[in-house]
Design a protein around this motif. Sequence first.
Motif, mmCIF file in Angstrom:
data_model
loop_
_atom_site.group_PDB
_atom_site.id
_atom_site.type_symbol
_atom_site.label_atom_id
_atom_site.label_comp_id
_atom_site.label_asym_id
_atom_site.label_seq_id
_atom_site.Cartn_x
_atom_site.Cartn_y
_atom_site.Cartn_z
ATOM 1 N N THR A 14 32.879 51.615 42.854
ATOM 2 C CA THR A 14 32.187 50.369 42.572
ATOM 3 C C THR A 14 31.928 49.632 43.877
ATOM 4 O OG1 THR A 14 33.354 50.214 40.465
ATOM 5 C CG2 THR A 14 32.262 48.227 41.266
ATOM 6 N N SER A 15 30.717 49.171 44.081
ATOM 7 C CA SER A 15 30.390 48.463 45.306
ATOM 8 C C SER A 15 31.042 47.086 45.312
ATOM 9 C CB SER A 15 28.876 48.304 45.445
ATOM 10 O OG SER A 15 28.380 47.423 44.455
ATOM 11 N N PRO A 16 31.326 46.540 46.507
ATOM 12 C CA PRO A 16 31.897 45.188 46.584
ATOM 13 C C PRO A 16 31.026 44.139 45.890
ATOM 14 C CG PRO A 16 32.077 46.302 48.703
ATOM 15 C CD PRO A 16 31.236 47.187 47.826
ATOM 16 N N ALA A 17 29.707 44.318 45.941
ATOM 17 C CA ALA A 17 28.812 43.359 45.297
ATOM 18 C C ALA A 17 29.034 43.338 43.784
ATOM 19 C CB ALA A 17 27.360 43.688 45.613
ATOM 20 N N TRP A 18 29.185 44.516 43.170
ATOM 21 C CA TRP A 18 29.414 44.569 41.728
ATOM 22 C C TRP A 18 30.792 44.033 41.372
ATOM 23 C CZ3 TRP A 18 26.321 44.676 37.846
ATOM 24 C CH2 TRP A 18 25.051 45.255 37.980
ATOM 25 N N LEU A 19 31.765 44.245 42.237
ATOM 26 C CA LEU A 19 33.091 43.682 41.993
ATOM 27 C C LEU A 19 33.026 42.151 41.976
ATOM 28 C CD1 LEU A 19 35.657 45.837 44.029
ATOM 29 C CD2 LEU A 19 35.527 45.541 41.550
ATOM 30 N N ARG A 20 32.287 41.602 42.934
ATOM 31 C CA ARG A 20 32.151 40.144 42.991
ATOM 32 C C ARG A 20 31.460 39.618 41.743
ATOM 33 N NH1 ARG A 20 31.022 41.174 48.486
ATOM 34 N NH2 ARG A 20 28.778 41.132 48.086
ATOM 35 N N ARG A 21 30.380 40.289 41.329
ATOM 36 C CA ARG A 21 29.657 39.845 40.132
ATOM 37 C C ARG A 21 30.549 39.892 38.896
ATOM 38 N NH1 ARG A 21 24.611 43.649 41.792
ATOM 39 N NH2 ARG A 21 23.737 42.314 43.434
ATOM 40 N N ALA A 22 31.309 40.972 38.759
ATOM 41 C CA ALA A 22 32.182 41.110 37.594
ATOM 42 C C ALA A 22 33.273 40.049 37.600
ATOM 43 C CB ALA A 22 32.809 42.508 37.579
ATOM 44 N N ALA A 23 33.856 39.797 38.768
ATOM 45 C CA ALA A 23 34.922 38.797 38.857
ATOM 46 C C ALA A 23 34.393 37.399 38.553
ATOM 47 C CB ALA A 23 35.553 38.842 40.250
ATOM 48 N N VAL A 24 33.254 37.051 39.132
ATOM 49 C CA VAL A 24 32.670 35.728 38.889
ATOM 50 C C VAL A 24 32.271 35.589 37.422
ATOM 51 C CG1 VAL A 24 30.710 34.234 39.419
ATOM 52 C CG2 VAL A 24 31.907 35.410 41.266
ATOM 53 N N LEU A 82 31.263 38.366 23.810
ATOM 54 C CA LEU A 82 30.719 38.324 25.166
ATOM 55 C C LEU A 82 31.845 38.398 26.187
ATOM 56 C CD1 LEU A 82 28.488 37.844 27.281
ATOM 57 C CD2 LEU A 82 28.762 35.383 26.863
ATOM 58 N N ILE A 83 32.902 37.644 25.961
ATOM 59 C CA ILE A 83 34.046 37.676 26.881
ATOM 60 C C ILE A 83 34.665 39.065 26.897
ATOM 61 C CG2 ILE A 83 36.342 36.730 27.311
ATOM 62 C CD1 ILE A 83 35.427 34.134 26.130
ATOM 63 N N ALA A 84 34.763 39.699 25.729
ATOM 64 C CA ALA A 84 35.318 41.048 25.662
ATOM 65 C C ALA A 84 34.462 42.032 26.456
ATOM 66 C CB ALA A 84 35.429 41.500 24.207
ATOM 67 N N ALA A 85 33.151 41.915 26.329
ATOM 68 C CA ALA A 85 32.251 42.815 27.061
ATOM 69 C C ALA A 85 32.408 42.632 28.562
ATOM 70 C CB ALA A 85 30.805 42.553 26.638
ATOM 71 N N VAL A 86 32.485 41.377 29.002
ATOM 72 C CA VAL A 86 32.665 41.116 30.436
ATOM 73 C C VAL A 86 34.015 41.630 30.905
ATOM 74 C CG1 VAL A 86 32.899 39.291 32.169
ATOM 75 C CG2 VAL A 86 31.110 39.131 30.437
ATOM 76 N N ALA A 87 35.064 41.435 30.094
ATOM 77 C CA ALA A 87 36.403 41.894 30.476
ATOM 78 C C ALA A 87 36.451 43.412 30.604
ATOM 79 C CB ALA A 87 37.427 41.412 29.452
ATOM 80 N N ILE A 88 35.808 44.113 29.674
ATOM 81 C CA ILE A 88 35.795 45.582 29.737
ATOM 82 C C ILE A 88 35.000 46.055 30.950
ATOM 83 C CG2 ILE A 88 34.961 47.666 28.580
ATOM 84 C CD1 ILE A 88 35.567 46.241 25.917
ATOM 85 N N LEU A 149 42.334 34.235 40.401
ATOM 86 C CA LEU A 149 43.057 35.204 41.236
ATOM 87 C C LEU A 149 42.189 36.424 41.514
ATOM 88 C CD1 LEU A 149 45.545 36.486 42.568
ATOM 89 C CD2 LEU A 149 46.322 37.157 40.275
ATOM 90 N N LEU A 150 41.494 36.900 40.482
ATOM 91 C CA LEU A 150 40.619 38.058 40.654
ATOM 92 C C LEU A 150 39.456 37.740 41.588
ATOM 93 C CD1 LEU A 150 40.019 40.972 39.724
ATOM 94 C CD2 LEU A 150 38.660 39.997 37.870
ATOM 95 N N VAL A 151 38.818 36.590 41.378
ATOM 96 C CA VAL A 151 37.667 36.206 42.202
ATOM 97 C C VAL A 151 38.081 36.071 43.660
ATOM 98 C CG1 VAL A 151 36.005 34.371 42.702
ATOM 99 C CG2 VAL A 151 36.398 35.089 40.346
ATOM 100 N N ARG A 152 39.177 35.358 43.905
ATOM 101 C CA ARG A 152 39.587 35.143 45.297
ATOM 102 C C ARG A 152 39.986 36.457 45.965
ATOM 103 N NH1 ARG A 152 43.837 34.388 48.615
ATOM 104 N NH2 ARG A 152 43.410 33.046 50.419
ATOM 105 N N SER A 153 40.655 37.332 45.214
ATOM 106 C CA SER A 153 41.050 38.622 45.780
ATOM 107 C C SER A 153 39.834 39.445 46.176
ATOM 108 C CB SER A 153 41.904 39.398 44.770
ATOM 109 O OG SER A 153 43.097 38.714 44.480
ATOM 110 N N VAL A 154 38.758 39.333 45.372
ATOM 111 C CA VAL A 154 37.535 40.074 45.686
ATOM 112 C C VAL A 154 36.800 39.445 46.867
ATOM 113 C CG1 VAL A 154 35.247 40.679 44.825
ATOM 114 C CG2 VAL A 154 37.247 40.972 43.362
ATOM 115 N N VAL A 155 36.695 38.124 46.861
ATOM 116 C CA VAL A 155 35.927 37.427 47.892
ATOM 117 C C VAL A 155 36.641 37.441 49.238
ATOM 118 C CG1 VAL A 155 34.992 35.188 48.588
ATOM 119 C CG2 VAL A 155 34.742 35.966 46.226
ATOM 120 N N VAL A 156 37.935 37.105 49.226
ATOM 121 C CA VAL A 156 38.695 37.010 50.470
ATOM 122 C C VAL A 156 39.283 38.350 50.866
ATOM 123 C CG1 VAL A 156 40.619 35.827 51.617
ATOM 124 C CG2 VAL A 156 39.200 34.593 49.965
ATOM 125 N N GLY A 157 39.634 39.174 49.877
ATOM 126 C CA GLY A 157 40.269 40.448 50.168
ATOM 127 C C GLY A 157 41.771 40.333 50.034
#
Length: 322
Positions: A14-24, A82-88, A149-157
């Motif tokens: 998974t690209s970092p960009a998609w990780l950021r989108r999923a986390a946000v 919708l939340i379930a779909a995003v979580a999966i 926590l997920l968003v910051r871990s993705v954005v900051v590393g």
Amino acid sequence: MSPPRALDAPPRRTSPAWLRRAAVASLVVNIAIVVTGGVVRLTGSGLGCPTWPRCTEESFRPHGAMTIHTAIEFGNRMVTFLIAAVAIATLVAVWRSSRRDLRLPAVVLAVGVPAQAALGGVTVLTGLNPWTVSMHLVVSMVMICVAVLLVRSVVVGSPADRAEPLVAADAVVAPTVGTVVERLSVAVFVVGWAVLYLGTVVTGSGPHAGDADAPRNGLDPRSVSQLHTDAVFLLLGLLVAVVVAVRSLDRTLEVVRAARILLVVVLAQGTVGFVQYFTDLPVVLVAIHLLGAALFAAAMTWLLLAARDRTVPSRSAAPSPL
């Protein structure tokens, strides 16, 4: 003679960009469900679907003459999908990445969806018991904190990722801020959770029960509102102390920004809270206050994570114990 077998291609990550989108996206939808759930309660639509998991005794969706309350409650239930779909999608994206540190928060967010749905069912089946409604909102706030926590871990590393290039013979693991700021940020987080919970207790004693026949918690609204206000003032004092300490110690820019943002959110929330109290709790202001509570949970979590972060600076660059 058959041609040589090609080497198996490495699995696609998974690209970092998609990780950021999923986390946000995870953070956004978990904040959204707080607002839509608030709309259900504020419009008196909590029992628009009188049972669970079905909307009526005969069907999972409303039939016949559908009232506005039924439409609002059923619509809120649909937001859960919708939340379930995003979580999966987030869980799949994290699992296909190389970031193992993201797996636990992604799993928690995924497991939290059916847990919240079940708690929502208990809320309906108990006729909107105010203590159950309160816990339903608290769990949503927990989900928001995990999403941050997920968003910051993705954005900051992850700390390990950032520290790896800096490891040297004279390197030491140290917090990005001094001990005073770190402890103050923990105090802000603890008191902030007290403020959030007391806010749900105030709501349980007030007029917006979610249904005309829903019970109240029996507490005096004026007394619990005063207790909630006292906790807010304590929080504000601690937060001002964080801002002053960070500025005087000249620590990381992220912590400075996080403290300022949280201070703005708290001041805005306090203003809305006072206005809604003295104007007999108009629905629009209560909805804004709910949104502010979700943003407050997110902002205080970001401050805590930033203040408790660890890097690997050289010994000469390590922060002072203050």
